[in-house]
Write a protein that holds these residues in place. Structure first.
Motif, PDB file in Angstrom:
ATOM      1  N   LEU A 104       0.835  -1.200   0.000  1.00  0.00           N
ATOM      2  CA  LEU A 104       0.000   0.000   0.000  1.00  0.00           C
ATOM      3  C   LEU A 104       0.869   1.250   0.000  1.00  0.00           C
ATOM      4  N   TYR A 105       1.878   1.277   0.865  1.00  0.00           N
ATOM      5  CA  TYR A 105       2.799   2.415   0.899  1.00  0.00           C
ATOM      6  C   TYR A 105       3.516   2.590  -0.436  1.00  0.00           C
ATOM      7  N   GLN A 106       3.901   1.483  -1.037  1.00  0.00           N
ATOM      8  CA  GLN A 106       4.587   1.551  -2.327  1.00  0.00           C
ATOM      9  C   GLN A 106       3.656   2.138  -3.394  1.00  0.00           C
ATOM     10  N   ASP A 107       2.397   1.708  -3.394  1.00  0.00           N
ATOM     11  CA  ASP A 107       1.430   2.258  -4.346  1.00  0.00           C
ATOM     12  C   ASP A 107       1.232   3.759  -4.126  1.00  0.00           C
ATOM     13  N   GLN A 108       1.120   4.167  -2.861  1.00  0.00           N
ATOM     14  CA  GLN A 108       0.940   5.588  -2.559  1.00  0.00           C
ATOM     15  C   GLN A 108       2.169   6.390  -2.977  1.00  0.00           C
ATOM     16  N   LEU A 109       3.346   5.857  -2.723  1.00  0.00           N
ATOM     17  CA  LEU A 109       4.576   6.542  -3.104  1.00  0.00           C
ATOM     18  C   LEU A 109       4.685   6.660  -4.621  1.00  0.00           C
ATOM     19  N   THR A 110       4.313   5.603  -5.332  1.00  0.00           N
ATOM     20  CA  THR A 110       4.345   5.630  -6.791  1.00  0.00           C
ATOM     21  C   THR A 110       3.384   6.683  -7.325  1.00  0.00           C
ATOM     22  N   ALA A 111       2.180   6.752  -6.762  1.00  0.00           N
ATOM     23  CA  ALA A 111       1.200   7.757  -7.185  1.00  0.00           C
ATOM     24  C   ALA A 111       1.721   9.166  -6.892  1.00  0.00           C
ATOM     25  N   PHE A 112       2.334   9.350  -5.734  1.00  0.00           N
ATOM     26  CA  PHE A 112       2.891  10.656  -5.374  1.00  0.00           C
ATOM     27  C   PHE A 112       4.003  11.053  -6.341  1.00  0.00           C
ATOM     28  N   MET A 113       4.886  10.103  -6.647  1.00  0.00           N
ATOM     29  CA  MET A 113       5.993  10.393  -7.556  1.00  0.00           C
ATOM     30  C   MET A 113       5.475  10.730  -8.949  1.00  0.00           C
ATOM     31  N   LYS A 114       4.395  10.091  -9.363  1.00  0.00           N
ATOM     32  CA  LYS A 114       3.796  10.393 -10.659  1.00  0.00           C
ATOM     33  C   LYS A 114       3.273  11.823 -10.675  1.00  0.00           C
ATOM     34  N   GLU A 115       2.615  12.236  -9.589  1.00  0.00           N
ATOM     35  CA  GLU A 115       2.115  13.609  -9.494  1.00  0.00           C
ATOM     36  C   GLU A 115       3.272  14.609  -9.509  1.00  0.00           C
ATOM     37  N   VAL A 116       4.343  14.293  -8.798  1.00  0.00           N
ATOM     38  CA  VAL A 116       5.511  15.175  -8.786  1.00  0.00           C
ATOM     39  C   VAL A 116       6.090  15.289 -10.194  1.00  0.00           C
ATOM     40  N   GLU A 117       6.188  14.162 -10.888  1.00  0.00           N
ATOM     41  CA  GLU A 117       6.714  14.176 -12.255  1.00  0.00           C
ATOM     42  C   GLU A 117       5.842  15.020 -13.178  1.00  0.00           C
ATOM     43  N   GLU A 118       4.525  14.897 -13.052  1.00  0.00           N
ATOM     44  CA  GLU A 118       3.613  15.708 -13.865  1.00  0.00           C
ATOM     45  C   GLU A 118       3.781  17.191 -13.543  1.00  0.00           C
ATOM     46  N   HIS A 119       3.929  17.506 -12.266  1.00  0.00           N
ATOM     47  CA  HIS A 119       4.125  18.894 -11.852  1.00  0.00           C
ATOM     48  C   HIS A 119       5.439  19.436 -12.424  1.00  0.00           C
ATOM     49  N   ILE A 120       6.486  18.635 -12.370  1.00  0.00           N
ATOM     50  CA  ILE A 120       7.783  19.048 -12.922  1.00  0.00           C
ATOM     51  C   ILE A 120       7.660  19.292 -14.424  1.00  0.00           C
ATOM     52  N   ASN A 121       6.943  18.428 -15.113  1.00  0.00           N
ATOM     53  CA  ASN A 121       6.743  18.607 -16.553  1.00  0.00           C
ATOM     54  C   ASN A 121       6.007  19.919 -16.841  1.00  0.00           C
ATOM     55  N   GLN A 122       4.975  20.217 -16.062  1.00  0.00           N
ATOM     56  CA  GLN A 122       4.237  21.473 -16.250  1.00  0.00           C
ATOM     57  C   GLN A 122       5.137  22.680 -15.989  1.00  0.00           C
ATOM     58  N   LEU A 123       5.939  22.606 -14.932  1.00  0.00           N
ATOM     59  CA  LEU A 123       6.863  23.703 -14.634  1.00  0.00           C
ATOM     60  C   LEU A 123       7.888  23.869 -15.754  1.00  0.00           C
ATOM     61  N   SER A 124       8.373  22.762 -16.266  1.00  0.00           N
ATOM     62  CA  SER A 124       9.348  22.826 -17.361  1.00  0.00           C
ATOM     63  C   SER A 124       8.750  23.507 -18.579  1.00  0.00           C
ATOM     64  N   LYS A 125       7.501  23.182 -18.888  1.00  0.00           N
ATOM     65  CA  LYS A 125       6.825  23.812 -20.020  1.00  0.00           C
ATOM     66  C   LYS A 125       6.673  25.317 -19.791  1.00  0.00           C
ATOM     67  N   LYS A 126       6.307  25.714 -18.570  1.00  0.00           N
ATOM     68  CA  LYS A 126       6.141  27.138 -18.258  1.00  0.00           C
ATOM     69  C   LYS A 126       7.477  27.874 -18.346  1.00  0.00           C
ATOM     70  N   VAL A 127       8.531  27.257 -17.841  1.00  0.00           N
ATOM     71  CA  VAL A 127       9.855  27.875 -17.913  1.00  0.00           C
ATOM     72  C   VAL A 127      10.281  28.018 -19.370  1.00  0.00           C
ATOM     73  N   GLN A 128      10.012  26.997 -20.165  1.00  0.00           N
ATOM     74  CA  GLN A 128      10.365  27.053 -21.585  1.00  0.00           C
ATOM     75  C   GLN A 128       9.606  28.182 -22.282  1.00  0.00           C
ATOM     76  N   LYS A 129       8.332  28.392 -21.933  1.00  0.00           N
ATOM     77  CA  LYS A 129       7.564  29.498 -22.509  1.00  0.00           C
ATOM     78  C   LYS A 129       8.182  30.838 -22.140  1.00  0.00           C
ATOM     79  N   VAL A 130       8.585  30.974 -20.881  1.00  0.00           N
ATOM     80  CA  VAL A 130       9.222  32.221 -20.441  1.00  0.00           C
ATOM     81  C   VAL A 130      10.507  32.449 -21.226  1.00  0.00           C
ATOM     82  N   VAL A 131      11.323  31.422 -21.375  1.00  0.00           N
ATOM     83  CA  VAL A 131      12.574  31.533 -22.126  1.00  0.00           C
ATOM     84  C   VAL A 131      12.284  31.930 -23.570  1.00  0.00           C
ATOM     85  N   ASN A 132      11.301  31.303 -24.178  1.00  0.00           N
ATOM     86  CA  ASN A 132      10.938  31.632 -25.558  1.00  0.00           C
ATOM     87  C   ASN A 132      10.456  33.080 -25.676  1.00  0.00           C
TER      88      ASN A 132
END
Length: 103
Positions: free
Chosen positions: A59-87
């Motif tokens: 259960l903890y492993q599943d929760q950690l995996t879900a959390f890491m997925k959310e963090v990865e999605e958030h990082i991807n969104q931030l990367s896109k926003k930073v790239q827009k600012v740079v552009n």
């Protein structure tokens, strides 16, 4: 006692057998069985506890995996926003150079 040997044909053959015992046949006293039962109970308790810990760990492993997925999605969104600012900054660089030349 029993003595077994392999013959030339590769078959096992009993070559000696002694039926008589030179010692008394010993059976375990009944007192030993409850101790074994207690050991079995303890083993069963520990096995149940381990199964529970494995489920909790999964259960903890599943929760950690879900959390890491959310963090990865958030990082991807931030990367896109930073790239827009740079552009955007790259788009305004020529305008900034032009404005600085006219000053």
């Amino acid at each position: 006692m029993i003595l077994v040997k392999s013959n030339k044909a590769g078959k096992w053959v009993v070559t000696k057998f002694v039926k008589d015992h030179n010692h008394p046949v010993v059976t375990a006293p009944r007192e030993v069985h409850p101790a074994m039962d207690e050991k079995d109970k303890k083993i069963q308790e520990l096995t149940t506890e381990i199964r529970g810990k494995k489920r909790l760990s999964a259960l903890y492993q599943d929760q950690l995996t879900a959390f890491m997925k959310e963090v990865e999605e958030h990082i991807n969104q931030l990367s896109k926003k930073v790239q827009k600012v740079v552009n955007n900054l790259k788009e305004f660089e020529p305008l900034e150079k032009e404005l600085s030349q006219h000053r």
